[in-house]
Design a protein around this motif. Structure first.
Motif, PDB file in Angstrom:
ATOM      1  N   PHE A  30     -20.454  30.681 -11.991  1.00  0.00           N
ATOM      2  CA  PHE A  30     -20.861  31.940 -11.374  1.00  0.00           C
ATOM      3  C   PHE A  30     -19.914  33.072 -11.781  1.00  0.00           C
ATOM      4  CE2 PHE A  30     -23.221  29.323  -8.225  1.00  0.00           C
ATOM      5  CZ  PHE A  30     -24.437  29.988  -8.282  1.00  0.00           C
ATOM      6  N   ALA A  31     -18.620  32.751 -11.912  1.00  0.00           N
ATOM      7  CA  ALA A  31     -17.653  33.785 -12.290  1.00  0.00           C
ATOM      8  C   ALA A  31     -17.995  34.377 -13.651  1.00  0.00           C
ATOM      9  CB  ALA A  31     -16.239  33.208 -12.298  1.00  0.00           C
ATOM     10  N   ALA A  32     -18.445  33.536 -14.567  1.00  0.00           N
ATOM     11  CA  ALA A  32     -18.742  34.007 -15.914  1.00  0.00           C
ATOM     12  C   ALA A  32     -20.052  34.779 -15.983  1.00  0.00           C
ATOM     13  CB  ALA A  32     -18.793  32.835 -16.883  1.00  0.00           C
ATOM     14  N   ARG A  33     -20.956  34.540 -15.037  1.00  0.00           N
ATOM     15  CA  ARG A  33     -22.271  35.207 -15.080  1.00  0.00           C
ATOM     16  C   ARG A  33     -22.370  36.345 -14.063  1.00  0.00           C
ATOM     17  NH1 ARG A  33     -25.895  32.730 -18.522  1.00  0.00           N
ATOM     18  NH2 ARG A  33     -25.386  30.578 -19.098  1.00  0.00           N
ATOM     19  N   ARG A  34     -21.251  36.923 -13.715  1.00  0.00           N
ATOM     20  CA  ARG A  34     -21.258  37.964 -12.698  1.00  0.00           C
ATOM     21  C   ARG A  34     -21.894  39.280 -13.136  1.00  0.00           C
ATOM     22  NH1 ARG A  34     -15.429  37.363  -9.591  1.00  0.00           N
ATOM     23  NH2 ARG A  34     -16.170  35.962  -7.960  1.00  0.00           N
ATOM     24  N   VAL A  35     -22.139  39.450 -14.415  1.00  0.00           N
ATOM     25  CA  VAL A  35     -22.833  40.658 -14.850  1.00  0.00           C
ATOM     26  C   VAL A  35     -24.292  40.304 -15.183  1.00  0.00           C
ATOM     27  CG1 VAL A  35     -22.683  42.744 -16.276  1.00  0.00           C
ATOM     28  CG2 VAL A  35     -20.626  41.487 -15.725  1.00  0.00           C
ATOM     29  N   ASN A  36     -24.807  39.276 -14.503  1.00  0.00           N
ATOM     30  CA  ASN A  36     -26.236  38.971 -14.528  1.00  0.00           C
ATOM     31  C   ASN A  36     -26.684  38.879 -13.075  1.00  0.00           C
ATOM     32  OD1 ASN A  36     -28.813  37.830 -14.539  1.00  0.00           O
ATOM     33  ND2 ASN A  36     -28.401  36.574 -16.344  1.00  0.00           N
ATOM     34  N   HIS A  37     -27.223  39.975 -12.554  1.00  0.00           N
ATOM     35  CA  HIS A  37     -27.568  40.028 -11.141  1.00  0.00           C
ATOM     36  C   HIS A  37     -28.692  39.065 -10.781  1.00  0.00           C
ATOM     37  CE1 HIS A  37     -29.649  43.238 -13.389  1.00  0.00           C
ATOM     38  NE2 HIS A  37     -30.706  42.943 -12.642  1.00  0.00           N
ATOM     39  N   ASP A  38     -29.531  38.688 -11.748  1.00  0.00           N
ATOM     40  CA  ASP A  38     -30.609  37.754 -11.447  1.00  0.00           C
ATOM     41  C   ASP A  38     -30.067  36.353 -11.147  1.00  0.00           C
ATOM     42  OD1 ASP A  38     -32.753  39.539 -11.702  1.00  0.00           O
ATOM     43  OD2 ASP A  38     -32.702  39.372 -13.892  1.00  0.00           O
ATOM     44  N   VAL A  39     -28.977  35.973 -11.799  1.00  0.00           N
ATOM     45  CA  VAL A  39     -28.317  34.711 -11.472  1.00  0.00           C
ATOM     46  C   VAL A  39     -27.535  34.840 -10.165  1.00  0.00           C
ATOM     47  CG1 VAL A  39     -26.519  33.080 -12.190  1.00  0.00           C
ATOM     48  CG2 VAL A  39     -28.162  33.939 -13.862  1.00  0.00           C
ATOM     49  N   MET A  40     -26.807  35.928 -10.034  1.00  0.00           N
ATOM     50  CA  MET A  40     -25.891  36.069  -8.906  1.00  0.00           C
ATOM     51  C   MET A  40     -26.617  36.195  -7.571  1.00  0.00           C
ATOM     52  SD  MET A  40     -22.982  35.647 -10.250  1.00  0.00           S
ATOM     53  CE  MET A  40     -22.000  35.998  -8.797  1.00  0.00           C
ATOM     54  N   ILE A  41     -27.757  36.842  -7.559  1.00  0.00           N
ATOM     55  CA  ILE A  41     -28.481  36.972  -6.294  1.00  0.00           C
ATOM     56  C   ILE A  41     -28.941  35.605  -5.792  1.00  0.00           C
ATOM     57  CG2 ILE A  41     -30.789  37.346  -7.261  1.00  0.00           C
ATOM     58  CD1 ILE A  41     -31.199  39.456  -5.061  1.00  0.00           C
ATOM     59  N   ARG A  42     -29.171  34.681  -6.717  1.00  0.00           N
ATOM     60  CA  ARG A  42     -29.572  33.324  -6.341  1.00  0.00           C
ATOM     61  C   ARG A  42     -28.389  32.484  -5.876  1.00  0.00           C
ATOM     62  NH1 ARG A  42     -33.233  35.411  -9.684  1.00  0.00           N
ATOM     63  NH2 ARG A  42     -35.415  34.698  -9.509  1.00  0.00           N
ATOM     64  N   GLY A  43     -27.187  33.014  -6.074  1.00  0.00           N
ATOM     65  CA  GLY A  43     -25.999  32.338  -5.558  1.00  0.00           C
ATOM     66  C   GLY A  43     -25.508  32.918  -4.248  1.00  0.00           C
ATOM     67  N   ALA A  44     -26.105  34.044  -3.815  1.00  0.00           N
ATOM     68  CA  ALA A  44     -25.636  34.706  -2.597  1.00  0.00           C
ATOM     69  C   ALA A  44     -25.926  33.842  -1.375  1.00  0.00           C
ATOM     70  CB  ALA A  44     -26.304  36.067  -2.454  1.00  0.00           C
ATOM     71  N   PHE A  45     -24.908  33.609  -0.570  1.00  0.00           N
ATOM     72  CA  PHE A  45     -24.983  32.756   0.627  1.00  0.00           C
ATOM     73  C   PHE A  45     -25.466  31.345   0.261  1.00  0.00           C
ATOM     74  CE2 PHE A  45     -25.554  37.082   2.296  1.00  0.00           C
ATOM     75  CZ  PHE A  45     -24.514  37.122   3.224  1.00  0.00           C
ATOM     76  N   ALA A  46     -25.105  30.861  -0.928  1.00  0.00           N
ATOM     77  CA  ALA A  46     -25.644  29.595  -1.412  1.00  0.00           C
ATOM     78  C   ALA A  46     -24.566  28.575  -1.759  1.00  0.00           C
ATOM     79  CB  ALA A  46     -26.537  29.833  -2.624  1.00  0.00           C
ATOM     80  N   ASN A  47     -23.362  28.728  -1.203  1.00  0.00           N
ATOM     81  CA  ASN A  47     -22.353  27.687  -1.360  1.00  0.00           C
ATOM     82  C   ASN A  47     -22.908  26.369  -0.818  1.00  0.00           C
ATOM     83  OD1 ASN A  47     -20.050  25.983  -0.253  1.00  0.00           O
ATOM     84  ND2 ASN A  47     -18.839  27.569  -1.243  1.00  0.00           N
ATOM     85  N   ILE A  48     -22.583  25.275  -1.490  1.00  0.00           N
ATOM     86  CA  ILE A  48     -23.148  23.983  -1.078  1.00  0.00           C
ATOM     87  C   ILE A  48     -22.698  23.557   0.313  1.00  0.00           C
ATOM     88  CG2 ILE A  48     -23.437  23.143  -3.439  1.00  0.00           C
ATOM     89  CD1 ILE A  48     -20.848  21.517  -3.038  1.00  0.00           C
ATOM     90  N   ARG A  49     -21.630  24.175   0.848  1.00  0.00           N
ATOM     91  CA  ARG A  49     -21.119  23.794   2.175  1.00  0.00           C
ATOM     92  C   ARG A  49     -21.384  24.848   3.245  1.00  0.00           C
ATOM     93  NH1 ARG A  49     -21.468  19.160   0.689  1.00  0.00           N
ATOM     94  NH2 ARG A  49     -19.895  18.240  -0.673  1.00  0.00           N
ATOM     95  N   ILE A  50     -22.067  25.938   2.907  1.00  0.00           N
ATOM     96  CA  ILE A  50     -22.315  26.968   3.911  1.00  0.00           C
ATOM     97  C   ILE A  50     -23.310  26.431   4.945  1.00  0.00           C
ATOM     98  CG2 ILE A  50     -24.246  28.134   2.762  1.00  0.00           C
ATOM     99  CD1 ILE A  50     -22.882  30.800   3.576  1.00  0.00           C
ATOM    100  N   ARG A  51     -23.132  26.848   6.190  1.00  0.00           N
ATOM    101  CA  ARG A  51     -23.985  26.353   7.271  1.00  0.00           C
ATOM    102  C   ARG A  51     -24.611  27.536   8.004  1.00  0.00           C
ATOM    103  NH1 ARG A  51     -19.255  23.642   7.126  1.00  0.00           N
ATOM    104  NH2 ARG A  51     -19.324  21.412   6.673  1.00  0.00           N
ATOM    105  N   ASN A  52     -25.807  27.862   7.631  1.00  0.00           N
ATOM    106  CA  ASN A  52     -26.580  28.887   8.307  1.00  0.00           C
ATOM    107  C   ASN A  52     -27.163  28.264   9.574  1.00  0.00           C
ATOM    108  OD1 ASN A  52     -28.340  30.887   9.139  1.00  0.00           O
ATOM    109  ND2 ASN A  52     -29.514  30.969   7.234  1.00  0.00           N
ATOM    110  N   GLU A  53     -26.840  28.828  10.720  1.00  0.00           N
ATOM    111  CA  GLU A  53     -27.304  28.259  11.984  1.00  0.00           C
ATOM    112  C   GLU A  53     -28.819  28.355  12.133  1.00  0.00           C
ATOM    113  OE1 GLU A  53     -25.015  30.269  14.973  1.00  0.00           O
ATOM    114  OE2 GLU A  53     -23.132  29.355  14.323  1.00  0.00           O
ATOM    115  N   MET A  54     -29.472  29.076  11.245  1.00  0.00           N
ATOM    116  CA  MET A  54     -30.930  29.191  11.277  1.00  0.00           C
ATOM    117  C   MET A  54     -31.612  28.157  10.382  1.00  0.00           C
ATOM    118  SD  MET A  54     -31.071  33.333  10.989  1.00  0.00           S
ATOM    119  CE  MET A  54     -32.835  33.364  10.635  1.00  0.00           C
ATOM    120  N   ALA A  55     -30.836  27.310   9.703  1.00  0.00           N
ATOM    121  CA  ALA A  55     -31.408  26.409   8.703  1.00  0.00           C
ATOM    122  C   ALA A  55     -31.617  24.994   9.226  1.00  0.00           C
ATOM    123  CB  ALA A  55     -30.529  26.385   7.459  1.00  0.00           C
ATOM    124  N   GLY A  56     -31.616  24.816  10.527  1.00  0.00           N
ATOM    125  CA  GLY A  56     -31.916  23.507  11.093  1.00  0.00           C
ATOM    126  C   GLY A  56     -30.914  22.432  10.731  1.00  0.00           C
TER     127      GLY A  56
END
Length: 893
Positions: free
Chosen positions: A705-731
């Motif tokens: 992700f660090a290397a593709r930071r000037v490609n917003h189409d890739v980066m937007i798909r990584g937003a809030f998408a860490n494999i360990r993030i816990r969204n309380e709305m995601a069941g």
């Protein structure tokens, strides 16, 4: 820098070895009635001098100067000031996106009939390319060269862009790949401690100050330089000549007493102080170290401690200038007449540290007894969670109670005669400028490796080992002192000069080990000499990460598991059949001290940094476009024109209230920028990975992700998408998932955001305390913006991330004391209406918020607007800080 009005009459001169320097005297300011300037903490004296030197009668006036002294004496009295850094330091991870933003701003200027040269650095800026290299090859003599080859292959487009920027922008230099980590290069070479600036025919001496686009910029505080980390966008505004606005900070004095016991390291000290200061609460404050304990700490020890300021929550961990600073400058080839300038200036300004003299007045003081520091590690997921080394195996056993037991005591690894179990160390990395800048711990690692090899010990076969120092000087002294050979024999061959494992570029594991972890749910571990160990950061296959000193990294690689009690149990069996314990191979204090004395050789620094900006053949061979504006390639998957300025016009659009906003995500405390915008591996199953595969990019070429930071189409798909993030709305599901506000289905978060965007529905994110802790990461704000999030509503914000949100036009809003998502009973199905933005918006004002539940029930609360200053308000109204800067340059802001 313009000439100061000097309304207080503070300009004086000093003679330094026959050369005359002008300076703005703090003593003279106090004599002129400015207040108790000379009793200020030294860090505030540097800020005050910055105001004196930049007095213009508008942004800085005589009244401001007098008020500053009052605000410094009363921490509860808030005062906004304008700070002008001497220079800017950038890493490539944040720096390339920043320069890409500047290139996009140039294109916007042209579209609006302006001159592209309006967008040009106004103060010196250095970028060190240090975040792009990965640990692909390891454990072999050719690992360094192979990884550098792979780095250039992957990053050809990015490096072509940097070569263009070198020629297109003034005041901009690049330290090429394969040289070192920005903070270590800064400490060893770029910094001067005291600067001199020419004003007409006069040379003006003043403290060196800087901002860096990496949160560990405070490492330079170890040499007495005022500097801290900011987001790339904030660094960009300063780069373009805008002063940085800030509130006069609270300064916490940390008195160091005594000396470290034998057998402890600077890493043990920093882990201990990180725990202590986090518990005390220093978020947003300056921490200033003083006391007789400084005499026993080398400059490198101080830099290690200053480097971790973000981990203990402070803006800075500032050390004053004293004899040790002079010694280090001399040892690193910055001696001669410059030493006389540093000492003369600092003594004249009351910036010199003498523990026997009266110390400044601090808002509060903490005392740390160095002789009580014990060997420690930190983990498994936060750097402030200290564990006594003696308790480490027991602590891991407690953690492992939550893991499913493995049948037969371990998971089989295909083709191997051994198994993996919970806690087995699959990554052991000597990495990060935090510790590799410190000869004491690096030499200790080499000596421990030497002693282990002499005993016949070897690293366990499941451990991926690596050595990634922060500068070539380290490799030089390890080799010169005969310590690289034993490190090589244990698998700690040089893999590169860059952040690497510490920032998530740890590279792939052996496929058989990765399969065993996936197939059997092994909770594998990593040990690293870094500064960050957040969930999902180091490697997606590693569940727990532990920070420790370089010699302990080697020791755990020998033991092979966090279940091992390395203080009491043998690390292995020697070639003579006898058990070998940690104390058997730990270097003595005497031999280590003697080695440290020989490590720093001024000639080595001269040689290694003589051509630091030149680069080797691969860098020089990169094609260089020669144009005033960058020619973006629409088909590029690395370098796409940033979309943030595509619709910028000369006029400012009115800001609007937020109406009918839905909740995109809801989180608990301590959501990090790693959670919000991952920096490391792009996995094939992730939204970003699937997108790249749809475009024909195989997983082996994903890069990070660090290397593709000037490609917003890739980066937007990584937003809030860490494999360990816990969204309380995601069941209960981990990763980048949320509940669709219309259907209730659990879907990828970027897909839910896209549906709301098409429907014209604004979005908010709800969170707990310490939102945005961690690295200074622009994309944590950029990704938030592109998802359509107009506001973050949290119990509290980390300083850099709050600033970054404002820099991209996202409103940070804070719950009032005692109010939180739990007390309001929020579940994410609510809608939010927030008023007072379109009319009456003011810094730290209260905004009415109406929350409507899915059953129609209404709750009215107030939210605190965390636009803390008038300038931040201007940035927000302009849609972001760089928008404001461009309009200012064109005269339309």
């Amino acid at each position: 820098m313009g000439r100061s009005l000097d309304s207080l009459g503070t300009k004086r001169t000093m003679d330094v070895r026959g050369q005359t320097f002008a300076y703005y005297s703090l003593d003279a300011a106090e004599e002129a009635g400015a207040g108790p300037v000379t009793r200020m903490p030294r860090s505030l004296k540097v800020l005050y001098e910055n105001l004196l030197r930049n007095e213009d009668g508008d942004a800085v006036s005589k009244d401001h100067l007098v008020e500053f002294a009052s605000a410094a004496a009363k921490p509860d009295q808030e005062m906004e000031i304008f700070f002008h850094p001497t220079r800017i330091l950038m890493n490539d991870s944040a720096g390339i996106p920043l320069v890409a933003d500047l290139a996009a701003l140039r294109a916007a200027a042209v579209r609006n009939g302006g001159d592209p040269a309006l967008v040009n650095p106004k103060i010196p800026a250095d970028m060190v390319v240090d975040h792009s290299v990965m640990v692909d090859a390891h454990g072999s003599a050719g690992a360094f060269s192979a990884n550098l080859d792979k780095e250039f292959e992957r990053n050809e487009e990015r490096y072509r862009f940097l070569r263009w920027a070198q020629g297109a922008f003034d005041n901009f230099r690049v330290v090429p790949p394969g040289t070192g980590i920005c903070h270590q290069v800064n400490l060893e070479y770029l910094s001067r401690a005291v600067w001199s600036t020419t004003d007409g025919n006069s040379a003006i001496a003043h403290p060196e100050t800087l901002l860096g686009t990496d949160s560990h910029t405070p490492m330079i505080n170890g040499i007495g330089v005022l500097g801290w980390g900011v987001g790339g966008v904030e660094g960009g505004t300063a780069l373009l000549g805008q002063p940085v606005t800030m509130i006069v900070p609270r300064v916490v004095g940390c008195e160091l007493k005594g000396r470290l016991p034998a057998g402890t390291t600077a890493t043990d000290l920093v882990i201990t102080i990180t725990e202590r200061l986090r518990a005390h609460g220093v978020v947003g404050s300056f921490v200033e170290f003083f006391g007789d304990g400084l005499k026993s700490l080398s400059l490198s020890d101080r830099a290690t401690l200053a480097n971790m300021a973000p981990e203990y929550g402070a803006t800075m961990g500032f050390f004053p200038i004293d004899e040790e600073v002079l010694r280090y400058l001399d040892a690193t080839a910055r001696g001669g007449d410059h030493l006389a300038l540093v000492e003369t200036y600092c003594r004249a300004q009351g910036l010199w540290h003498d523990p026997d003299e009266p110390q400044p007045d601090y808002a509060e003081t903490i005392r740390v007894e160095l002789d009580r520091v014990e060997p420690s590690i930190a983990g498994p997921r936060r750097p402030q969670d200290r564990i006594r080394l003696a308790d480490a195996s027991g602590r891991f056993s407690e953690l492992a109670e939550g893991y499913d037991p493995l049948p037969g005591g371990g998971a089989p690894v295909a083709g191997k005669d051994w198994t993996l179990d919970h806690g087995d160390v699959v990554i052991a990395s000597i990495t990060s400028c935090t510790n590799t800048s410190n000869p004491s711990v690096m030499l200790a690692a080499g000596m421990l490796a030497r002693n282990a090899v002499s005993k016949g010990l070897s690293v366990k076969p499941w451990v991926k080992t690596s050595l990634a120092p922060g500068s070539r000087v380290v490799a030089e002294y390890l080799a010169r002192m005969g310590l690289q050979d034993p490190l090589d024999q244990l698998g700690f061959q040089l893999v590169g000069f860059g952040c690497m494992t510490c920032m998530g570029n740890s590279g792939p594991l052996d496929p058989a080990i990765a399969a065993a972890i996936d197939d059997h749910g092994v909770a594998a571990s990593a040990v690293l000499s870094g500064n960050r160990n957040f969930e999902g950061r180091i490697h997606p296959h590693v569940r727990s990460n532990f920070i420790c000193s370089p010699p302990l990294v080697v020791a755990y690689a020998l033991a092979g598991s966090m279940r091992a009690d390395i203080m009491r149990e043998p690390l292995g069996t020697g070639s003579d059949g006898q058990a070998v314990y940690l104390q058997d191979i730990w270097p003595t204090a005497e031999e280590l001290a003697e080695a440290v004395d020989r490590a720093l050789d001024p000639q080595v620094f001269r040689d290694r940094y003589a051509d630091v900006f030149e680069g080797e053949a691969r860098w020089k061979a990169v094609e260089v476009p020669d144009t005033g504006t960058f020619e973006w390639d629409a088909g590029s998957l690395y370098m796409k024109e940033p979309p943030f300025f595509s619709d910028i016009g000369p006029d400012v659009r009115p800001v609007e209230d937020i109406r009918g906003a839905r909740v995109l995500a809801m989180f608990g405390d301590s959501i990090t920028t790693d959670h919000i915008s991952p920096v490391g591996t792009i996995t094939p199953s992730s939204a970003a990975g699937q997108y790249l595969q749809e475009l024909g990019v195989p997983p082996a070429e994903f890069n990070s992700f660090a290397a593709r930071r000037v490609n917003h189409d890739v980066m937007i798909r990584g937003a809030f998408a860490n494999i360990r993030i816990r969204n309380e709305m995601a069941g209960g599901r981990e990763g980048g998932w949320t509940r669709d506000p219309e259907t209730g289905d659990i879907i990828p978060i970027h897909l839910a955001a896209e549906r709301c965007r098409k429907a014209g529905v604004p979005l908010v994110v709800i969170a707990g305390k310490d939102y945005g802790v961690g690295s200074s990461r622009d994309w944590a704000a950029k990704g938030t913006k592109l998802l359509g999030v107009c506001a973050i509503i949290a119990e509290g914000f980390e300083r850099i991330h709050r600033s970054n949100l404002i820099g991209f036009g996202v409103m940070p809003l804070q719950f009032t004391q005692g109010v939180a998502r739990e007390t309001l009973g929020l579940d994410g199905t609510e809608t939010f209406d927030i008023q007072g933005i379109a009319d009456g918006l003011k810094p730290k004002g209260r905004l009415p918020c109406r929350i409507t539940a899915s059953d129609g029930a209404v709750t009215d609360i107030e939210l605190i607007c965390r636009l803390d200053t008038g300038v931040e308000l201007d940035y927000y109204r302009n849609g972001g800080s760089l928008h404001y800067v461009l309009r200012s340059a064109m005269g339309t802001a």
